[in-house]
Design a protein around this motif. Structure first.
Motif: not given
Length: 916
Positions: A237-243, A387-399
């Motif tokens: 089950v993937p998480s949503e990504l915030l771009v 690690f990721l936020y500097k690159m403009g992407v974050s992993i959220l806690g939502k499925m």
């Protein structure tokens, strides 16, 4: 913006009041990425013409045209001074011969200079000054020089800018970008508008600077070649990504704009992120992984390394002829495939790997981490996001649901792809300039609001791109103000929803909340306060996490400090402001979506605040035993707070008039949170306490649990709740009209209290004798009937209109007529089954059945197994074979159960016999 950026800007722009760039030199617009790059000069269109950044131990200043080096000598001198570590490095300044005139100017300012025909890493230079074209062939040396502490001043423009073609895609071939991009600064092909520009005292910021310049059509042409869909139907089950980054972009998303696959340019390198590491090994996605590796490799035909922690991925890649090696990370790789959960000591190394040209394919989900660490912030504390936020992407806690999603068209659909930064730009333009939103943008406004609030939780004030969005959101909220939502002035538009979310998130994140507050709350009542108020609390949380009342309240926007004993610091305790804990996801809002906030106790003194105010609580973690803890609250408003056995009649005579708008009544096993107006006239709270103690004792007696609950129930009233007229949980939530009923013995004894007791019954339900979905709204009413009859002395026929003999018979007749189908056996139809049992065998039998379950250690998982166990248990308790009764109700009684009970006398005259 961080103090480091502020000080740098002050040094770089010292003595400058305006810059006149109205000349023949048409500069290139600069794009900024990451956490360290910040603008120096921005025109009225939001175009950045000059910028600075840090990389490794070094510093860099970038000017959008080489002519600026001599046109603004004071700026050039300031830049060199800053690049020298604010003058602390006395090594010479190297000036490329193509800009030799700069050397003459610098020599007058006492900076030792040397003119060179090219950069030489063997030169002992503090700073290297050059035009953009002259870095060709020296890119890697200059990056190393910068990383190791050198200063670089580079000026130039892309000659294609003269074509004045802003729609053209940004190219990465411009040679200077090979140096500047590692520090998050890119030359673009977009020509800037030239103006006479004032130099602001602070780092310039504008919503217009969020305009889309990086269009990833070319990237998607490669990434999506031959891809028509993303099949995510797996067990992962993937998480949503915030771009959110300027050079990050969604690749795969749901129809609602929830991204699960994203890419980004970062420095000279690239990254692809998917919201679940298991999907890296999904066979259905192999065609995409082939494209991704090609895009990440950038034509180098280099080595692809797959982390040993992903053996399934390595096996899959090799079986599909993706040439790779299973190995740990090293800098000689071209592309590294790994999980997103990067060890903290490796983060900088891997970020530099990408910045200097490497490619990374990473996967990771954050929903399980967010569920496990509920008190932590997934945006800031989740290792992958560090690690990721500097690159403009974050992993959220939502499925995101496992499904098949259509791939976007590389050029057509990308214009409507959801991207936080771009949506903020369009929303701000709409709200401040009146520009139209597309239908797609209108549909995404609610998502924009909640995503903005989530993004602001990062509180990454050291990060320039974060600060830029913070400034833009601040400006739009100040300009538009927050909707002053109340029961009498509800809101329903998507724009109002977005503003409410943005405003609340902004208030939590903003470094100057006091200046922001007048734009958010228009009418804050002036209430008398108490200072340095001491509260003594005990905690025994065997029954789960518990809110501990303080009897204090914070007005909207009021800030205070809470001082706690050392022994609870960093032990999972929190301070909560507000008791209305429901998050609203409704179209029509009668209050803001979220009005309750928490602060972790990580020091003896914690500053707390809440935009919307609220009662103050200590939240004690599960399995905590503490006594006589002294808490000091610096500044607060007294609330009407009665605690049975502690508050005296004399105390209450004063406290019931306390100024806070919310009151609490704490009894043996329940705490009621109600508007203060309903307790102002409550003269004898001890009588109400005894009444509620009787109610809760009856609930415990029926459930066959100790009279003292492991955790007191809480009942909170609110102007609007998340669902239903009321709902169970901790706390039980109800609409405000219920409050007067909760504090009126007369009302309870004459009219009953069906709804609240129904919810208390919900909190007693146990999965081992619950048959979802049939009994969810049924078995809780066993407690409702019991309390009404045993405490209120109201017979069941009068306790609820649907329980009159006539209504019960008509309902049962209809159920039998429809075929006694199990799908129809719900709510009051199902309750009839339990009432028939109780009316035959009495309340003691019901209690003994519940008691028997307390002694069991294992239970069936399915409804059929659980129903057979219940039939067997009830039969054993009453000494009678009830199989035929339950079968008459269409329960799936199996032969094994009948065999177990065959020795007992059968209940032959049960009520359902009449329907056979």
């Amino acid at each position: 913006m961080s103090s480091q950026h502020v000080q740098a800007y002050s040094s770089l722009m010292k003595g400058l009041t305006e810059l006149d760039i109205r000349g023949s030199d048409v500069p290139s617009v600069l794009d900024l990425v990451g956490d360290r790059a910040f603008p120096l000069v921005m025109n009225s269109h939001g175009q950045i013409l000059m910028a600075a950044s840090m990389y490794g131990s070094g510093r860099i200043v970038v000017l959008g045209h080489e002519g600026f080096l001599t046109a603004f000598p004071a700026l050039t001198e300031n830049a060199v001074f800053w690049l020298q570590g604010d003058g602390t490095d006395d090594r010479p300044v190297g000036v490329h011969q193509t800009v030799e005139a700069v050397a003459d100017s610098l020599s007058k300012s006492c900076s030792p200079t040397t003119v060179v025909d090219g950069f030489d890493k063997n030169l002992e230079l503090a700073v290297f000054v050059t035009d953009a074209k002259s870095v060709s062939g020296k890119e890697e040396d200059l990056v190393e020089f910068l990383r190791c502490g050198g200063g670089v001043l580079i000026a130039g423009h892309d000659e294609n800018a003269a074509q004045k073609n802003p729609a053209e895609n940004t190219k990465f071939h411009f040679v200077a970008n090979a140096v500047t991009s590692v520090a998050g600064i890119y030359f673009t092909q977009h020509p800037a508008t030239v103006e006479l520009l004032p130099v602001p005292p602070q780092i310039p910021s504008s919503w217009k600077s969020l305009a889309v310049r990086h269009r990833p059509e070319d990237d998607l042409e490669v990434l999506l070649q031959g891809i028509s869909e993303f099949n995510l139907v797996t067990s992962h089950v993937p998480s949503e990504l915030l771009v959110h980054g300027p050079k990050a972009f969604p690749i795969g998303a749901t129809e609602n704009g929830e991204t699960f696959l994203a890419g980004a340019h970062y420095g000279k390198g690239r990254i692809v992120v998917i919201g679940q590491e298991g999907l890296l090994g999904a066979e259905s996605l192999v065609p995409f992984w082939k494209n991704a590796v090609t895009w990440l490799d950038q034509g180098r035909n280099g080595t692809i390394g797959v982390s040993p922690t992903l053996p399934r991925v390595y096996s899959l890649f090799t079986s599909y002829e993706i040439n790779c090696q299973q190995r740990d990370f090293s800098k000689d790789l071209s592309v590294f495939v790994c999980k997103a959960y990067i060890d903290e000591d490796k983060i900088t190394e891997l970020q530099e790997f990408v910045a200097e040209g490497g490619g990374m394919l990473v996967g990771g989900q954050g929903w399980y981490w967010a569920h496990t660490y509920r008190k932590k912030n997934v945006l800031t504390d989740f290792p992958a996001n560090k690690f990721l936020y500097k690159m403009g992407v974050s992993i959220l806690g939502k499925m995101i649901a496992n499904a098949v999603y259509q791939a976007p068209h590389p050029s057509r659909d990308i214009r409507e792809a959801y991207h936080l930064r771009h949506m903020i730009h369009h929303f701000t333009a709409h709200m401040t300039q009146g520009t139209d939103l597309t239908k797609h943008e209108e549909a995404n406004l609610k998502k924009l609001g909640s995503d903005s609030a989530v993004f602001l939780q990062m509180k990454a004030h050291h990060c320039a791109s974060y600060s830029q969005l913070l400034d833009v959101i601040t400006d739009v909220v100040k300009t538009c103000g927050l909707p002053q939502v109340t029961e009498s002035t509800p809101v329903s538009t998507a724009k109002d929803h977005a503003l409410l979310h943005m405003g609340a998130g902004l208030y939590r994140a903003h470094p100057n909340r006091d200046k922001l507050l007048p734009h958010l709350i228009k009418d804050i009542p002036s209430l008398p306060v108490v200072n340095n108020y001491k509260v003594i609390v005990d905690a025994d949380t065997t029954g789960g996490e518990e809110w501990i009342s303080t009897g204090l309240y914070l007005s909207p926007g009021m800030e205070t400090s809470v001082v706690v004993p050392e022994q609870i610091v960093d032990k999972g305790w929190e301070i909560q402001i507000g008791s209305q804990a429901d998050t609203l996801r409704k179209d029509l809002l009668k209050r803001p979506p979220r009005v309750c906030v928490r602060f972790p106790v990580t020091a003896r003194e914690t500053e707390v605040y809440n935009l919307y105010g609220g009662l103050i609580y200590l939240v004690a973690p599960h399995q905590t035993q503490m006594s006589e803890l002294e808490i000091t609250v610096e500044l607060a408003v007294l609330a009407p707070y009665y605690k049975f056995g502690v508050t005296t009649a004399e105390d209450w005579s004063k406290l019931r008039s306390a100024p806070a708008p919310w009151a609490e009544l704490e009894f043996d096993n329940i705490i009621l949170t109600v508007p203060s107006r309903v307790v102002r006239e409550l003269e004898k709270p001890e009588e109400l306490a005894e009444h509620w103690n009787s109610i809760m004792k009856a609930i415990a007696d029926l459930a066959v649990i100790p009279t003292k609950f492991l955790r007191k129930e809480r009942f909170v009233t609110d102007v609007q709740i998340s669902h239903g007229l009321m709902h169970a949980g901790y706390p039980i939530m109800s609409h405000q009209p219920t409050a007067a009923q909760l504090v009126s013995i007369e009302h309870m004894m004459s009219k009953g209290l069906w709804g609240p007791i129904h919810e208390l019954g919900h909190n007693q339900q146990r999965g081992c004798w619950e048959f979802k979905p049939h009994t969810t709204e049924c078995t809780c009413n066993i407690w409702t009937v019991y309390v009404h009859e045993e405490v209120f002395k109201i017979p069941r026929a009068k306790a609820y209109p649907g329980l009159t003999p006539e209504k019960r018979k008509a309902q049962l007749d209809q159920h039998v007529k429809k075929g006694r189908k199990m799908e129809d056996w719900t709510v009051f139809v199902a309750l009839e089954t339990y009432l028939q049992l109780q009316e035959k065998f009495g309340w003691d039998a019901v209690k003994n059945v519940f008691a028997a379950y307390h002694n069991m250690t294992s239970f069936p998982a399915d409804n059929q197994g659980k129903m057979n166990l219940y039939a067997e248990t009830f039969s054993q308790v009453v000494g009678m074979n009830l199989c035929e009764f339950f079968k008459a109700w269409s329960w799936p009684i199996d032969p094994i159960t009948e065999e177990k009970l065959c020795h007992l006398p059968a209940w032959t005259d049960h009520p359902m016999v009449h329907y056979d």
